[in-house]
Design an enzyme around this catalytic site. Structure first.
Site, PDB file in Angstrom:
ATOM      1  N   GLU A 167     -20.695  24.934  15.306  1.00  0.00           N
ATOM      2  CA  GLU A 167     -20.852  25.479  16.657  1.00  0.00           C
ATOM      3  C   GLU A 167     -20.257  26.883  16.768  1.00  0.00           C
ATOM      4  O   GLU A 167     -20.806  27.748  17.446  1.00  0.00           O
ATOM      5  CB  GLU A 167     -20.241  24.518  17.699  1.00  0.00           C
ATOM      6  CG  GLU A 167     -20.603  24.927  19.127  1.00  0.00           C
ATOM      7  CD  GLU A 167     -20.542  23.810  20.162  1.00  0.00           C
ATOM      8  OE1 GLU A 167     -20.618  22.619  19.809  1.00  0.00           O
ATOM      9  OE2 GLU A 167     -20.434  24.146  21.360  1.00  0.00           O
ATOM     10  N   ASP A 216     -14.232  18.697  21.850  1.00  0.00           N
ATOM     11  CA  ASP A 216     -15.450  17.885  22.024  1.00  0.00           C
ATOM     12  C   ASP A 216     -15.809  17.116  20.758  1.00  0.00           C
ATOM     13  O   ASP A 216     -16.153  15.939  20.800  1.00  0.00           O
ATOM     14  CB  ASP A 216     -16.637  18.791  22.385  1.00  0.00           C
ATOM     15  CG  ASP A 216     -16.400  19.524  23.694  1.00  0.00           C
ATOM     16  OD1 ASP A 216     -15.462  19.138  24.417  1.00  0.00           O
ATOM     17  OD2 ASP A 216     -17.147  20.474  23.986  1.00  0.00           O
TER      18      ASP A 216
HETATM   19  P1  ADP Z   1     -22.707  20.613  26.877  1.00  0.00           P
HETATM   20  O1  ADP Z   1     -22.180  20.417  25.499  1.00  0.00           O
HETATM   21  O2  ADP Z   1     -21.643  20.642  27.908  1.00  0.00           O
HETATM   22  O3  ADP Z   1     -23.792  19.649  27.247  1.00  0.00           O
HETATM   23  P2  ADP Z   1     -23.494  23.156  25.735  1.00  0.00           P
HETATM   24  O4  ADP Z   1     -23.993  24.398  26.342  1.00  0.00           O
HETATM   25  O5  ADP Z   1     -22.267  23.199  24.919  1.00  0.00           O
HETATM   26  O6  ADP Z   1     -23.365  22.071  26.906  1.00  0.00           O
HETATM   27  O7  ADP Z   1     -24.630  22.535  24.817  1.00  0.00           O
HETATM   28  C1  ADP Z   1     -25.943  22.388  25.301  1.00  0.00           C
HETATM   29  C2  ADP Z   1     -26.899  22.826  24.216  1.00  0.00           C
HETATM   30  O8  ADP Z   1     -26.837  21.904  23.103  1.00  0.00           O
HETATM   31  C3  ADP Z   1     -28.360  22.784  24.647  1.00  0.00           C
HETATM   32  O9  ADP Z   1     -28.729  23.996  25.271  1.00  0.00           O
HETATM   33  C4  ADP Z   1     -29.059  22.579  23.322  1.00  0.00           C
HETATM   34  O10 ADP Z   1     -29.170  23.789  22.613  1.00  0.00           O
HETATM   35  C5  ADP Z   1     -28.107  21.672  22.552  1.00  0.00           C
HETATM   36  N1  ADP Z   1     -28.416  20.241  22.785  1.00  0.00           N
HETATM   37  C6  ADP Z   1     -27.598  19.325  23.287  1.00  0.00           C
HETATM   38  N2  ADP Z   1     -28.201  18.109  23.365  1.00  0.00           N
HETATM   39  C7  ADP Z   1     -29.451  18.277  22.890  1.00  0.00           C
HETATM   40  C8  ADP Z   1     -30.577  17.420  22.713  1.00  0.00           C
HETATM   41  N3  ADP Z   1     -30.535  16.119  23.052  1.00  0.00           N
HETATM   42  N4  ADP Z   1     -31.715  17.955  22.209  1.00  0.00           N
HETATM   43  C9  ADP Z   1     -31.754  19.254  21.860  1.00  0.00           C
HETATM   44  N5  ADP Z   1     -30.725  20.099  22.006  1.00  0.00           N
HETATM   45  C10 ADP Z   1     -29.592  19.645  22.513  1.00  0.00           C
HETATM   46 MG    MG Z   2     -20.915  21.757  24.456  1.00  0.00          MG
END
Ligand code: ADP
Ligand code: MG
Length: 444
Positions: free
Chosen positions: A203, A215
């Site tokens: 990440e 996380d």
């Molecule tokens: P959080 O971790 O709080 O949900 P983040 O911005 O750190 O938010 O992560 C979200 C990003 O992670 C999405 O924009 C996508 O790029 C990726 N992501 C998370 N879950 C999925 C999923 N189920 N399918 C595809 N991409 C995902």
């Molecule tokens: Mg996140």
């Protein structure tokens, strides 16, 4: 009449989700999935924006999470598809020469979280032969999640951790020695710590997000029924019973429906303010500015020292001194709150008569600090906190990085129906998730 059930996001039945995913996989790729892996999202009682300062965090896993079905390939390619409606753009193919920090295309895409994880596992395998990824290893993956995406409940780490288990199982000696569900029993604490660290590298170094490890540790090392007390100085964890808080209460995550935008630089900006303050004070890690068992007075002393050092300065490396001081105050008070909760939940609550109200007070103080000092809150989150408190919640706070995301609420079951009605009035986009501390990432 509308029922309030509609506003709850259910974690779903893992076996049903898995069997749907496996049939979709067969349709999509014309071959059978070799297995399915799951990793949970997380809620955090306290410890926002301090993992990268080596502070203590108190996360727990949700039963909501991300499922990955996968089968190995021998041409080094990744073929990836997500079933999330807002991100699904069909199958993405990642060639071997597009994997790694330098090779990943500039334009943001969700697939980078997964290709980043394969790169990071390869790196880990260099020092640990049992994790060494086979030459030419690639995979087909299909992803589905029961988490809000970008909702502050850590869907990114859930995606990383489910993917790394898939790669571990299908492409390394560790997976060959421990097929399918045997993997769960075979993974030691140290293995889980190392895999979480690899996901952090993916990440930070490949996606370019400023995650500090909270996380990924929660997703990889959580325990059912427990809050993890995670000391980010050395990433040691102490699982603490949460039963004393939940007796007669529930924890709910309120997804505000506003997805956060961490990558747009604001999160990094807040972090840079706090790091500038740490440098002025002469600390590599802000946690070291406080004693082992810090109190409010220790925070005041550090702030006084900061004021003394900043007195003659106009800016702090081009940053506003006032802003840096506020970020500093958030980090320090958040650390004190974490230590307080750690001791409270470690059994030192003996004699504390109303533990839920003590914990609730800490939650709400954490929100005020996120709002006024870290300045990462937003209108809907503030309104959700206010509404929850007005409906009798013991406490409520924004969790996750901020600029969108979710609010954690501690409340009695009896007060929940009125709360849901009041929340629906704020915004149609609001959804609720029950926070029942659950298991870590696993092979299904
Ligand atoms: P959080 O971790 O709080 O949900 P983040 O911005 O750190 O938010 O992560 C979200 C990003 O992670 C999405 O924009 C996508 O790029 C990726 N992501 C998370 N879950 C999925 C999923 N189920 N399918 C595809 N991409 C995902
Ligand atoms: Mg996140």
């Amino acid at each position: 009449m509308r029922t309030t059930d509609a506003v709850w996001i259910a974690p779903g039945e893992p076996q049903e989700i898995q069997s749907d995913l496996v049939s979709r996989f067969q349709q999509e790729y014309g071959r059978a999935a070799s297995g399915t892996w799951f990793a949970p999202g997380r809620a955090n009682l306290n410890g926002e924006h301090i993992d990268f300062h080596a502070g203590r965090c108190l996360p727990m896993a949700l039963s909501h999470g991300t499922y990955v079905a996968a089968a190995p390939r021998t041409d080094g390619r990744l073929r990836l598809r997500t079933l999330d409606a807002s991100l699904d753009d069909g199958v993405t193919t990642v060639n071997p020469d597009q994997i790694g920090p330098e090779a990943t295309p500039e334009e943001a895409h969700w697939s980078h979280y997964v290709s980043g994880v394969l790169w990071a596992l390869r790196e880990l395998g260099r020092s640990q032969p049992t994790f060494a990824v086979d030459e030419g290893f690639g995979a087909d993956l299909l992803v589905v999640s029961t988490l809000p995406i970008g909702g502050g409940l850590s869907s990114s780490a859930a995606l990383e951790c489910a993917s790394i288990l898939a790669f571990l199982a299908l492409g390394t000696p560790f997976g060959q020695d421990n097929p399918l569900q045997d993997l769960n029993a075979a993974l030691t604490r140290e293995n889980r710590r190392d895999l979480a660290a690899a996901c952090v590298r993916a990440e930070v170094e490949v996606v370019g997000a400023g995650t500090g490890g909270l996380d990924q540790t929660a997703a990889m090392r959580a325990r059912p029924g427990k809050v993890l007390s995670l000391d980010c100085r050395d990433f040691s964890v102490t699982p603490l019973d949460i039963g004393c808080i939940l007796r007669g209460y529930r924890l709910i995550a309120v997804d505000t429906g506003e997805a956060h935008r961490l990558a747009d630089g604001q999160f990094g900006d807040r972090r840079a303010d706090a790091e500038a303050a740490a440098r002025l004070l002469g600390f590599d890690r802000l946690r070291d500015a406080l004693p082992e068992r810090p109190r409010k007075a220790d925070v005041s002393h550090v702030l006084e020292e900061f004021d003394r050092l900043a007195e003659q300065l106009e800016t702090l490396q081009g940053r506003s001194i006032d802003a840096c001081r506020r970020r500093l105050r958030h980090a320090l008070t958040e650390m004190v709150r974490s230590e307080k909760l750690h001791h409270l939940l470690s059994g030192e609550a003996y004699g504390v008569r109303h533990i839920a109200s003590t914990v609730g007070g800490i939650l709400t103080a954490g929100h005020m600090s996120m709002r006024d000092d870290a300045e990462v809150s937003f209108d809907v989150a503030d309104l959700v906190v206010e509404t929850a408190l007005a409906q009798g919640a013991e406490g409520a706070r924004l969790i996750g990085g901020g600029f969108g995301g979710s609010v954690l609420v501690l409340i009695t079951p009896a007060a929940i129906p009125k709360l849901t009605v009041a929340l629906e009035r704020i915004s149609r986009g609001i959804r609720l998730l029950d926070v029942a501390p659950s298991s870590a990432a696993q092979a299904l």
